[in-house]
Design an enzyme around this catalytic site. Structure first.
Site, PDB file in Angstrom:
ATOM      1  CB  THR A  61      -2.880   7.011  -2.551  1.00 53.35           C
ATOM      2  OG1 THR A  61      -1.961   7.095  -3.640  1.00 53.35           O
ATOM      3  CG2 THR A  61      -4.163   6.349  -3.015  1.00 53.35           C
ATOM      4  CG  LEU A  63      -3.946   3.144   0.380  1.00 50.05           C
ATOM      5  CD1 LEU A  63      -5.140   4.053   0.675  1.00 50.05           C
ATOM      6  CD2 LEU A  63      -4.093   2.492  -0.988  1.00 50.05           C
ATOM      7  CG  ASP A  64       1.966   5.106  -3.284  1.00 53.20           C
ATOM      8  OD1 ASP A  64       2.576   4.159  -2.761  1.00 53.20           O
ATOM      9  OD2 ASP A  64       1.771   5.211  -4.512  1.00 53.20           O
ATOM     10  CE  LYS A  65       3.582  12.605   3.844  1.00 53.85           C
ATOM     11  NZ  LYS A  65       4.859  13.265   4.221  1.00 53.85           N
TER      12      LYS A  65
END
Length: 283
Positions: free
Chosen positions: A136, A132-134
């Site tokens: 998110t 997951l993106d940082k």
């Protein structure tokens, strides 16, 4: 040591069939397991003949004595576990935390916390199945042995794992549902950013409206592809950026985090063959 138990589901299954054909474990992994005599019977004795047909219900133990991940265990990072069996972990990544370290000595990431948890429970192996993106938050799947890693990686590639997200977006979303089918590529002018680009990779995001608020809307989204920043790029492109996602023109939030959460994953479990749903508590 990483290991798992398995009971044959039908007559005449062989160890070789399970590892090479059913689970497609990979030549290197299967070769190392054969050399290490890593497949045991119910008495703990090595199964020497991998081509021997087995009766339905035969109990086997698959071990991985040399499988070890290199993440530094970091017990200073709290970890929430949503699901666990012998094959996978499902854990919660908070917003603002990276999924994995960039270098071998880095700490403070989700995988450092997972490694501490696994080691405290007698294991040495943990590898994330997706990221997951940082910014998110939400559910991340982690493999607990190399066969699970190979299997779930293929399931991600073939879109056999459904991932659902909830996002708060700026604006009053009028459409009750829709699909965004626009390719995504790198922004030549901003290395950390992605844009809709006809020369980019195919990307499909499905969404439906959950709730309308005064200045924002709550939507649920699922991915048919898994491009970097996909939901963020697509929603911004149609005029409804994720609230707090200033990289993609979203409004600012007090805590600096944007409002995007990976709320659930579902799939047919490749070892139990059961439909499995893992979701955030109170999501």
């Amino acid at each position: 040591m990483a290991l798992f138990h398995y009971k044959t589901q039908e007559d005449n299954m062989t160890v070789e069939y399970l590892l090479k054909d059913k689970w497609q474990g990979g030549k290197k992994t299967v070769h190392l397991m054969r050399m290490a005599k890593s497949v045991l019977d119910s008495n703990g004795e090595p199964v020497d003949d991998w081509r021997l047909p087995l009766a339905k219900g035969t109990e086997l133990v698959f071990t991985f004595p040399d499988a070890a991940s290199t993440y530094i265990a970091d017990e200073q990072v709290d970890l929430t576990v949503l699901f666990e069996d012998e094959h996978i972990l499902a854990v919660v990544k908070p917003a603002g935390m990276t999924t994995h370290p960039d270098g071998p000595k880095d700490k403070g990431t989700l995988m450092n916390a997972v490694m501490a948890y696994v080691k405290n429970n007698g294991g040495d192996y943990a590898e994330h199945i997706h990221r997951l993106d940082k910014g998110t938050s939400g559910v991340v799947l982690v493999a607990k042995h190399p066969i699970a890693k190979a299997l779930f990686d293929r399931m991600i590639e073939s879109n056999d794992i459904t991932r659902k997200y909830t996002a708060e977006v700026d604006g009053y979303l009028k459409r009750p549902k829709g699909s965004i089918r626009l390719p995504i590529g790198k922004d030549r002018h901003h290395p950390a950013k992605r844009i809709v680009s006809m020369s980019g990779q195919t990307a499909v995001t499905n969404f439906r409206l959950i709730e309308r608020k005064e200045e924002t809307s709550i939507v649920e989204a699922d991915l048919e592809t898994g491009r970097t920043h996909q939901i963020r790029v697509h929603l911004s492109h149609i005029g409804y950026p994720v609230t707090g996602d200033t990289l993609y023109d979203g409004s600012e939030t007090e805590d600096g985090h944007y409002r995007l959460t990976a709320t659930a994953v579902s799939f047919i479990h490749p070892f139990t063959e059961e439909q499995t749903l893992i979701e955030m508590i109170n999501s």
